[in-house]
Motif scaffolding. Structure first.
Motif, PDB file in Angstrom:
ATOM      1  N   ASN A  67      -3.657  -2.302  -7.669  1.00 36.71           N
ATOM      2  CA  ASN A  67      -2.621  -1.024  -7.455  1.00 36.71           C
ATOM      3  C   ASN A  67      -3.526   0.067  -7.406  1.00 36.71           C
ATOM      4  O   ASN A  67      -2.864   1.362  -7.104  1.00 36.71           O
ATOM      5  CB  ASN A  67      -1.599  -0.818  -8.482  1.00 36.71           C
ATOM      6  CG  ASN A  67      -2.337  -0.906  -9.765  1.00 36.71           C
ATOM      7  OD1 ASN A  67      -3.471  -1.171  -9.898  1.00 36.71           O
ATOM      8  ND2 ASN A  67      -1.575  -0.839 -10.911  1.00 36.71           N
ATOM      9  N   LYS A  68      -4.903   0.212  -7.222  1.00 38.89           N
ATOM     10  CA  LYS A  68      -5.699   1.257  -7.069  1.00 38.89           C
ATOM     11  C   LYS A  68      -6.427   1.022  -5.882  1.00 38.89           C
ATOM     12  O   LYS A  68      -7.713   0.790  -5.882  1.00 38.89           O
ATOM     13  CB  LYS A  68      -6.458   1.441  -8.399  1.00 38.89           C
ATOM     14  CG  LYS A  68      -5.737   1.873  -9.413  1.00 38.89           C
ATOM     15  CD  LYS A  68      -6.480   2.925 -10.314  1.00 38.89           C
ATOM     16  CE  LYS A  68      -5.878   3.540 -11.413  1.00 38.89           C
ATOM     17  NZ  LYS A  68      -5.617   2.454 -12.599  1.00 38.89           N
ATOM     18  N   VAL A 105      -9.837  -2.784  -1.368  1.00 41.40           N
ATOM     19  CA  VAL A 105      -8.568  -3.241  -2.521  1.00 41.40           C
ATOM     20  C   VAL A 105      -9.635  -4.303  -3.191  1.00 41.40           C
ATOM     21  O   VAL A 105     -10.012  -5.147  -2.810  1.00 41.40           O
ATOM     22  CB  VAL A 105      -7.358  -3.779  -2.217  1.00 41.40           C
ATOM     23  CG1 VAL A 105      -6.621  -4.119  -3.231  1.00 41.40           C
ATOM     24  CG2 VAL A 105      -6.755  -2.687  -0.958  1.00 41.40           C
ATOM     25  N   GLU A 127       3.193   1.844  -2.053  1.00 43.54           N
ATOM     26  CA  GLU A 127       3.598   2.412  -3.259  1.00 43.54           C
ATOM     27  C   GLU A 127       2.340   2.768  -4.023  1.00 43.54           C
ATOM     28  O   GLU A 127       2.630   3.289  -5.101  1.00 43.54           O
ATOM     29  CB  GLU A 127       4.159   1.047  -4.010  1.00 43.54           C
ATOM     30  CG  GLU A 127       5.385   0.519  -3.383  1.00 43.54           C
ATOM     31  CD  GLU A 127       6.647   1.667  -3.011  1.00 43.54           C
ATOM     32  OE1 GLU A 127       6.669   2.155  -3.908  1.00 43.54           O
ATOM     33  OE2 GLU A 127       7.073   1.805  -2.028  1.00 43.54           O
ATOM     34  N   THR A 128       1.008   2.655  -3.619  1.00 46.30           N
ATOM     35  CA  THR A 128      -0.067   3.192  -4.361  1.00 46.30           C
ATOM     36  C   THR A 128      -0.299   4.736  -4.243  1.00 46.30           C
ATOM     37  O   THR A 128       0.429   5.432  -3.206  1.00 46.30           O
ATOM     38  CB  THR A 128      -1.077   2.718  -3.860  1.00 46.30           C
ATOM     39  OG1 THR A 128      -1.360   2.877  -2.504  1.00 46.30           O
ATOM     40  CG2 THR A 128      -1.173   1.065  -3.949  1.00 46.30           C
ATOM     41  N   ASP A 129      -1.327   5.035  -4.965  1.00 45.99           N
ATOM     42  CA  ASP A 129      -1.325   6.558  -5.180  1.00 45.99           C
ATOM     43  C   ASP A 129      -1.683   7.196  -3.873  1.00 45.99           C
ATOM     44  O   ASP A 129      -1.229   8.397  -3.187  1.00 45.99           O
ATOM     45  CB  ASP A 129      -2.653   7.003  -5.767  1.00 45.99           C
ATOM     46  CG  ASP A 129      -2.385   6.193  -7.418  1.00 45.99           C
ATOM     47  OD1 ASP A 129      -1.201   5.906  -7.420  1.00 45.99           O
ATOM     48  OD2 ASP A 129      -3.473   6.142  -8.165  1.00 45.99           O
ATOM     49  N   LEU A 163       0.768  -1.083  -0.116  1.00 46.25           N
ATOM     50  CA  LEU A 163      -0.056  -0.018  -0.143  1.00 46.25           C
ATOM     51  C   LEU A 163       0.670   1.179   0.096  1.00 46.25           C
ATOM     52  O   LEU A 163       0.523   2.288  -0.501  1.00 46.25           O
ATOM     53  CB  LEU A 163      -1.119  -0.022   1.084  1.00 46.25           C
ATOM     54  CG  LEU A 163      -1.947  -1.222   1.225  1.00 46.25           C
ATOM     55  CD1 LEU A 163      -2.649  -1.178   2.529  1.00 46.25           C
ATOM     56  CD2 LEU A 163      -3.040  -0.477   0.029  1.00 46.25           C
TER      57      LEU A 163
END
Length: 1571
Positions: free
Chosen positions: A314-315, A308, A276-278, A274
């Motif tokens: 990844n979003k 998730v 590394e995500t936006d 998490l």
């Protein structure tokens, strides 16, 4: 005049921003409806992400810290912190409580888990032992409990594939538990060589005894059984906080911000980082994961919830945010938009949209933020910091305008002026700085008047004044912008304020409780439009008051949700919402403000609202319309039922007095008299402080109570039968719906309720252990299975019982005010009502608790009685003002005037109701209370000829009403029981004295009548012959304490409490003569024998006056006593008076002059006394009990034949002694019926009856005297004596030795080496390479010996296998060898081993689960349980841990343990016995009280327990045909026991009927058939 009631508006919780991620884990789940359940502060939240709606569960009263989801995913269990924390199980769909579990844990509940089928719940406490508890949560019942671990436990889980197995983990340990019986037994996980011993943070169980656990270093440890099988290295970078098992596999989340998914064999599937995500950030830490299908929920340390979707991993969606850990103090609302700004010690400032319920902006600052303000035009946002600086940002894009640091200490408050020109900044340096906004925040003024830190500020509407509050409780006013202090008080009054956020000032006086410290309200905000004020305080309460509220202690509405202190509260700009923020829980709550008009409709939408809508109870002195309290009710609320000494204290007191008694044991004690008495009739009924305590039984008899006796009265034969199971005042009575069983509740330190059969007078059940001081109301449910009761403790505890089993089902604190009545709903036994002083409450059962709501009635009325009507939601209650209130659910529909003065009793019929009140009228009503069909006034004129007495006054206050058999039964305050015929005539059945103590008692010299005089100011004459009625009554000006008939029976002398006395005609009760010579109470009065020439009158002035009756002159005064006179007696010649005084003097005076005489002891014994009522002197020395310092012997009376002395004492005992009672502590027969002190006892002239008067219980009891030969088998309730005699037969030397053995020392001897610690076979074991299967029933394998000799090859040391045991324990045990299998095997025990010895093959086989010496063994004789054995062992303490004494029930053939019962017998178990059906097990302990306990051994449930005897009990055995009766024998005693519900009742074996028998020490018992 300001209105003093609570405001008509209220608040409803609409949204909570945040999620509790810190210090909690595994607290976020999907419910079956795909909603998300989690908690914040003290609120359980159910969040529907699709509709963006929240529902709230508000059943807790402090921070929630643990949560578990039921396997069906609808029910949720949450646990809280607090001094008395509890667990709530609630429905996530309706957010209503299903069950409350309480009374086990302290400090808090750290973890919770449901088992695989959802029947059981396990909880772990935060106490020092981390107590583990397994609950049957629907019933709120504890199944097993044990100390969990010495260090903190972090997670607990049920083994999903093995029933009754659990795993717990925590600081440096993991434990594998099994539940058997009521015992939780742990085995520590063995880390061995495979991994390091370290802290385990989370768990998940898989099949085949495999357990996966997450460790502090990021590894996953895989366990097989109790051994570490393998590790998954580096699964996470650091600690794994959460692990969640689902159908597809496992999800783990760690401190490194990653979530990993694993398949069912723990092979990795994927990883989601998490950070590394936006939405991610450095330092994100995962505290909770929940994997369901293709969705994963993640909760973080910083109060965010992510969702998730696996294929777009990844979003992640950020679905909830809140402030991170750190205090939250700053709150401001936008002046024109629905926005709220908050700032916290986490250094972030956040802007929330109140419409969208979302975070719309966030900005991180350099310093912790302590306060915030928005400028009047909504452009600037000012933030005060902890370091003394403040920063101004543009609201639009959060860019900095200016940063000013003029102070060193925290800025606690800042505000813009209404005209937008100035900003006032208050700091902890006791000053307020004024800055000019347009001059780029240049400092233009300073206010320095405070001596303490600034807490609140407000500007005036014209921006010319500023008011401040500071920490020292001062309110100051300053001119603006110069900052000059205004000291003129008049100017204060003229200012109009633009806001009011100060907590001090005349407008807000009322927000302070009357007696409170002035810094516990943190924030105030006034809504001028609606004239309402909101406050936030240190106790987590949001309160609504009227504004202005001027008088201290104003009424309010209060709302729970925040758990600890609330730091700030503000109205939104348009007054639609209130925003509150919590300090420690750093959450933001948004409350909807609802005007009263709409709230009626709102009630039907939001069921949870009523839970939080609790009105204040703090203040009652300010109610303007308080009706005057009714005098009778007032009297009753002032009664105290507390005693200095309770009968329960007697055994201890006796123990303390043992020394005294041993000293005097040299003399032989006088044996008890051969004759006995039996209770025959009681005059009296307790109506003065009880209601609705009078009923018809099935057979048409009448049941009621007086003193400590339940009375069943047969009105045809005018006879009474008695239930004598109670030992103190009975205060309430209820009858079973079938009208055959009766429940009565009594006064006592641990007061009990007895349920008994009105026909046989047998005790069916005794309920104890949950009420202190007394039980004041009871009620049966309509099906007769449940009983509800109310206690007299300060919280008026309500308990719901399954009375046959004697189990408490639910309990709750009822109310601070006295409760008068409790009623169970006849249609829905889960619901009940209570009513009392200023309240009526509607309850429903939830597991082990009850949830109650106050009936809403505008003004608070005192309710005296209540009944359910014709449907389940209709309730009718009678008030203290004479109204009947009609309720539907909890809403008052209407009130009807029914009586003048309080309505004390009401009764529901099939069609209609009957009520009775203080006005002495009985009224019949139709079923809607619209029409009064008929009234009956209780008057002397309508008394029927068959009455058993006289009405004292017309229209007596009616306290009880019951219907049946064509009559109305009425009980009055004056102690009368009347039967009203439907056609009008009234028959009086029973009566007694009214409230006030009864002391005076005299029996007639030759007729069976007696006279009594009481503090109720009446003199009464009673017929003692079979007609049992009151013959005459006369009202006196004053109460009286003594009376006496003249020797010819024609005159009656009465001593009054004001120092006067009368002589009246004994037939007509008219005055003959009266005198008033003394000031103090006349305490005794006596005519001289023979012609009755003289009258001796003793007073509390410590004189005895002697009057000549014929000449009506005083002829002598006896002086010389040091204290008040208590008793006096004449000798036969009428020449000598014997006097007792309060200083325990025995004095003699010569009559008639009253000269004091000193007579030697030897002479006094020769004097022939005409009566004996004294309690001092050598001839009655033995009547004083061992504990005479607490209890006074108040009266005595010698039978005319001079053989039997009857005494009455302060404990309510009537005792019979053999006269003369020389020597100390004579033996006696004693009878319990009176509750408190017995004030007087008298034999009738022919010794046929004994009459006793009770003090406060107002009753007059008549006992028949039964001579020697006549032994009534029914009533041997007289315990023969208090003290076992010392001179009763010696001991055999073996018995003496065994009696003195001390087992704990023997078993854990410390002289050679320390034997505490973990026994070798329980210690952790290293797993070996060639694990051999244990040979048949080996001992648990001992610790492997590790030899570390370098160079030698390691050689495994084999396990030992037990093959043969020599020896049998016979030195101190008995009855411990038995045949099995029709005589093929024998079974016995030695050391800690149970041995089965096959006689044909001579082979032994062993049961080796005990951890210490076995002391007793028994076999179950019932065919359903073949070869079932119970063995009991030694142990050290009674804390339910592994070393506690325990009983193992096992199968002798396959050696399987069937149940383990850990007990509170503190040293060991010395005798066990199975009942006739084989389902119950009886055990006896070695503790000081030799406790006897009965178990349902299959469930491990303790049914009943009680101290067995003061001296060693050797054997206790059930009767072979019974499940309720058993016998215990031991040192000098035999006791016969009966199990009633949960209580054990015992009778001592009595030998007196056998000639010259002495009580020996009994060693064994066998039962024979009765021929």
């Amino acid at each position: 005049m300001a209105d003093r009631t609570a405001p008509n508006y209220h608040l409803r919780l609409e949204w909570v921003y945040g999620y509790r991620g810190h210090q909690c884990r595994n607290n976020l789940y999907y419910t079956a409806a795909k909603e998300i359940v989690y908690f914040v502060a003290g609120v359980g939240v159910v969040y529907n992400t699709r509709e963006h709606k929240q529902k709230f569960y508000l059943g807790h009263n402090d921070d929630i810290i643990s949560l578990a989801l039921h396997p069906e995913q609808v029910l949720v269990a949450t646990g809280q912190v607090g001094k008395e924390p509890y667990i709530c199980v609630w429905d996530s769909y309706t957010v209503q409580t299903v069950s409350i579990l309480k009374d086990v844990h302290t400090h808090g509940i750290a973890c919770l888990a449901f088992d695989v089928d959802g029947q059981c719940l396990v909880s772990v406490g935060l106490d020092s032992k981390n107590t583990m508890c397994v609950w049957d949560w629907r019933r709120g019942k504890v199944l097993a409990t044990a100390p969990g671990h010495t260090d903190r436990i972090f997670d607990i889980s049920w083994d999903l594939y093995q029933p009754s197995k659990l795993v717990s983990c925590g600081v440096k340990h993991i434990k594998f538990w099994s539940i058997c019986g009521n015992a939780l037994t742990p085995k520590r996980g063995v880390f061995g060589k495979t991994g390091d011993l370290q802290t385990i943070l989370c768990l998940a169980c898989a099949r085949d005894e495999v357990t996966y656990s997450g460790a502090l270093n990021g590894d996953i440890y895989v366990w097989k059984g109790i051994n570490l099988a393998r590790t998954v290295q580096g699964a996470h970078g650091s600690g794994i906080f959460s692990m969640n098992a689902c159908e597809e596999g496992f999800a783990t989340g760690g401190r490194d911000g990653c979530v990993r998914l694993w398949d069912l064999n723990f092979k990795p599937i994927t990883v989601i980082d998490l950070r590394e995500t936006d939405q991610g950030y450095k330092g994100l830490s995962v505290r909770s994961v929940c994997w369901r299908g293709d969705h994963i929920l993640v909760g973080t340390q910083d109060s965010e919830i992510f969702e998730v979707v696996v294929h777009e991993r990844n979003k992640p969606f950020l679905i909830m945010q809140g402030h991170c850990e750190g205090e939250l103090w700053a709150l401001a609302v936008h002046p024109t938009k629905p926005l709220a700004m908050t700032g916290s010690d986490d250094r972030s400032v956040r802007i929330w949209s109140l419409i969208d319920h979302a975070l719309i902006a966030r900005c991180n600052m350099e310093e912790p933020i302590r306060c915030a303000a928005v400028s009047t035009d909504g452009i600037h946002l000012a933030l005060g910091m902890k370091d003394g600086s403040f920063t101004v940002l543009r609201v639009r894009d959060m860019t900095e305008v200016v940063h000013v640091k003029d102070r060193k200490e925290a800025i606690h408050e800042l505000k813009y002026s209404p005209d937008g020109a100035h900003l006032a900044v208050g700091s902890n340096e006791n000053s307020v700085d004024i800055y000019g906004v347009v001059q780029r925040y240049k400092k233009v003024g300073e206010c320095v008047g405070s001596t303490s830190f600034i807490t609140h500020m407000d500007w005036s509407t014209d921006s010319k004044y500023l008011q401040t509050n500071d920490g020292s409780g001062k309110r100051l006013l300053y001119k603006m912008p110069s900052g000059k202090e205004v000291t003129n008080k008049e100017e204060f009054k003229l200012v109009q304020w633009s806001t009011w956020t100060c907590s001090l000032g005349p407008e807000v006086n009322g927000i302070w409780p009357k007696y409170s410290d002035i810094n516990d309200i943190n924030s105030v905000d006034a809504n001028f439009n609606n004239q309402v004020l909101v406050t936030a305080d240190d106790y987590g309460l949001v309160k609504l008051f009227r504004y202005p509220c001027l008088k201290k202690g104003a009424k309010f509405k209060k709302y729970l949700g925040h758990s600890a202190h609330i730091t700030n509260a503000r109205w939104s700009h348009d007054y639609q919402w209130v925003i509150t923020i919590g300090g420690a829980d750093h959450s933001v709550f948004q409350w909807k403000f609802i005007p009263e008009r709409k709230s009626k409709d709102a009630l039907h939408i939001a069921p949870q609202e009523t839970l939080t809508e609790s009105h204040s109870e703090e203040s009652d002195s300010d109610q303007s319309d308080v009706p005057e309290m009714d005098s009778e009710i007032e009297q009753e609320t002032q009664l105290t039922y507390r005693r200095q000494v309770y009968k329960e204290d007697l055994p201890q007191l006796k123990e303390q007095c043992k020394e005294k008694q041993r000293a005097s044991a040299t003399k032989k004690r006088v044996s008890p008299p051969s004759s006995s008495v039996r209770l025959h009739f009681i005059h009296g009924y307790r109506g003065y402080d009880c209601r609705s305590n009078l009923f018809y039984t099935q057979t048409g008899e009448i049941v009621y109570h007086v003193a400590g006796v339940g009375v069943v009265y047969n009105r045809q034969q005018n006879t009474q039968r008695f239930y004598l199971g109670h030992d103190d005042d009975i205060l309430c009575l209820a009858i079973h719906p079938l009208k055959d069983y009766v429940a009565t509740g009594q006064v006592g330190r641990d007061s009990s309720i007895h349920i008994w059969d009105s026909e046989m007078l047998k005790t069916l059940s005794v309920l104890k252990g949950h009420h202190q001081y007394g039980v004041c109301a009871v009620d049966f449910s309509a099906d007769g299975k449940r009983l509800a009761s109310v206690g007299l403790d300060d919280n008026h505890t309500i308990v719901l019982w399954d009375w046959r089993k004697g189990e408490k089902q639910s309990a709750i604190r009822g109310s601070k005010d006295k409760i008068f009545v409790i009623k169970i709903n006849p249609y829905m036994p889960e619901k009940l009502i209570t009513a009392g002083i200023k309240h009526i409450k509607f309850w429903h059962k939830a597991g082990g608790g009850l949830i109650g709501r106050k009936g809403n009635m505008g003004k608070t009325e005192t309710m005296m009685c209540a009944v359910y009507g014709w449907t389940e939601e209709m309730v009718f209650s009678g008030t203290s003002t004479g109204d009947i209130c009609i309720w539907k659910d909890m809403y008052l529909i209407k009130t009807i005037k029914a009586h003048d003065g309080p309505v004390f009793s009401m009764h529901a019929l099939e069609k209609g109701f009957v009520t009775g009140g203080k006005d002495g009228v009985v009224a019949l009503w139709d079923d809607t209370f619209e029409h009064c069909l008929k009234t009956y006034a209780v008057k002397r004129a309508v008394l029927a000829p068959g009455s058993k007495g006289l009405l004292l006054e017309d229209n007596p206050s009616i306290r009880a009403i019951s219907l049946g058999h064509g009559h109305i039964l009425v009980g009055t305050k004056n102690g009368e029981i009347l039967e009203v015929d439907k056609s009008g005539p009234i028959t009086l059945l029973v009566q007694g004295h009214m409230e006030g103590e009864v002391w005076g008692l005299a029996t007639h010299p030759h007729l069976p009548i007696c006279a009594t005089v009481s503090d109720d100011k009446t003199l009464r004459i009673w017929d003692l012959s079979p007609s049992h009625c009151m013959l005459a009554v006369r009202k006196l000006k004053k109460g009286g304490r003594c009376c006496c008939f003249s020797p010819d029976g024609k005159a009656l002398a009465v001593g009054l409490n004001d120092g006067s006395f009368l002589i009246v005609n004994a037939d007509t009760l008219e005055d003959l003569v009266s005198f008033h010579h003394r000031k103090d109470v006349i305490s005794d009065i006596r005519f001289s024998p023979g012609a009755g020439k003289y009258l001796a009158v003793a007073s509390c002035d410590s004189f005895v006056d002697i009057y000549n009756v014929m000449s009506s002159k005083r002829v002598g005064v006896c002086k010389g006593s040091q204290s008040y006179i208590t008793h006096l007696d004449w000798d036969k010649r009428g020449k000598l008076l014997q006097v007792n005084t309060g200083a325990k003097e025995q004095l003699f005076f010569e009559a008639p002059r009253g000269k004091k005489q000193t007579i030697p002891v030897s002479e006094t014994e020769k004097i022939d006394w005409s009566s004996w009522s004294c309690v001092l002197g050598p001839s009655c020395e033995g009547i004083w009990p061992v504990v005479s310092d607490v209890t006074e012997v108040t009266a005595s009376s010698l039978s005319s034949d001079g053989k039997v002395l009857a005494t009455g004492d302060d404990f309510g005992y009537v005792k019979l002694f053999r006269y003369p009672v020389k020597g100390k502590f004579g033996k006696f027969k004693r009878y319990v019926a009176h509750s408190t002190h017995v004030t007087n006892v008298r034999w009738t002239h022919d010794d046929a009856l004994l009459v006793t008067a009770g003090g406060a219980d107002t009753s007059l009891m008549i006992w028949t005297h039964e001579a020697e030969g006549h032994r009534d088998t029914r009533q041997c309730d007289s315990e023969e004596s208090d003290i076992e005699s010392e001179n009763d037969g010696g001991y055999d030397s073996d018995v003496t030795r065994e009696n003195e053995m001390n087992y704990t020392i023997k078993a854990l001897s410390t002289n050679v080496r320390q034997m505490l610690g973990i026994k070798p076979h329980l210690q952790q074991k290293e797993p070996s390479v060639d694990e051999r299967p244990p040979v048949s029933r080996a001992l648990p394998q001992p610790e492997k010996l590790q030899t570390n000799n370098v160079g030698k090859k390691k050689r495994q040391i084999e396990d030992l296998v037990l093959e043969l045991v020599f020896g049998y324990r016979g030195n101190d045990c008995r009855n411990n060898v038995h045949y099995l299998n029709e005589g093929a095997d024998i079974i016995y025990h030695t050391a800690a081993v149970g041995i089965v010895f096959n006689l044909s093959t001579a082979a032994q086989s062993f049961y080796t689960e005990h951890t210490d010496d076995i002391l007793c063994l028994t076999i179950n004789q019932h065919p359903k349980f073949p070869n079932v054995v119970a063995t009991g062992q030694v142990g050290d303490s009674a804390d339910m841990s592994v070393t506690s004494p325990s009983i193992h029930v096992w199968d002798a053939m396959n050696k399987q343990t069937l149940s383990v019962l850990r007990c509170f017998h503190s040293q060991g178990v010395c005798s066990v016995s199975f009942s006739a059906t084989g389902k119950l097990l009886l055990s006896v302990g070695l503790d000081l009280e030799h406790t006897i306990t009965i178990w349902k051994w299959q469930e491990g449930a303790k049914i009943a327990s009680r101290a067995g005897h003061t001296q060693r009990v050797f054997v206790a055995e059930f009767r072979p045909d019974s499940d309720t009766q058993f016998v215990s024998v031991g040192i000098k005693h035999v006791r016969f026991w009966t199990l009633a519900g949960r209580a054990l009742l015992s009778k001592k074996g009595v030998l007196s009927s056998v000639e010259d028998a002495r009580m020996q020490t009994m060693l064994s018992v066998a039962f024979g058939a009765v021929p």
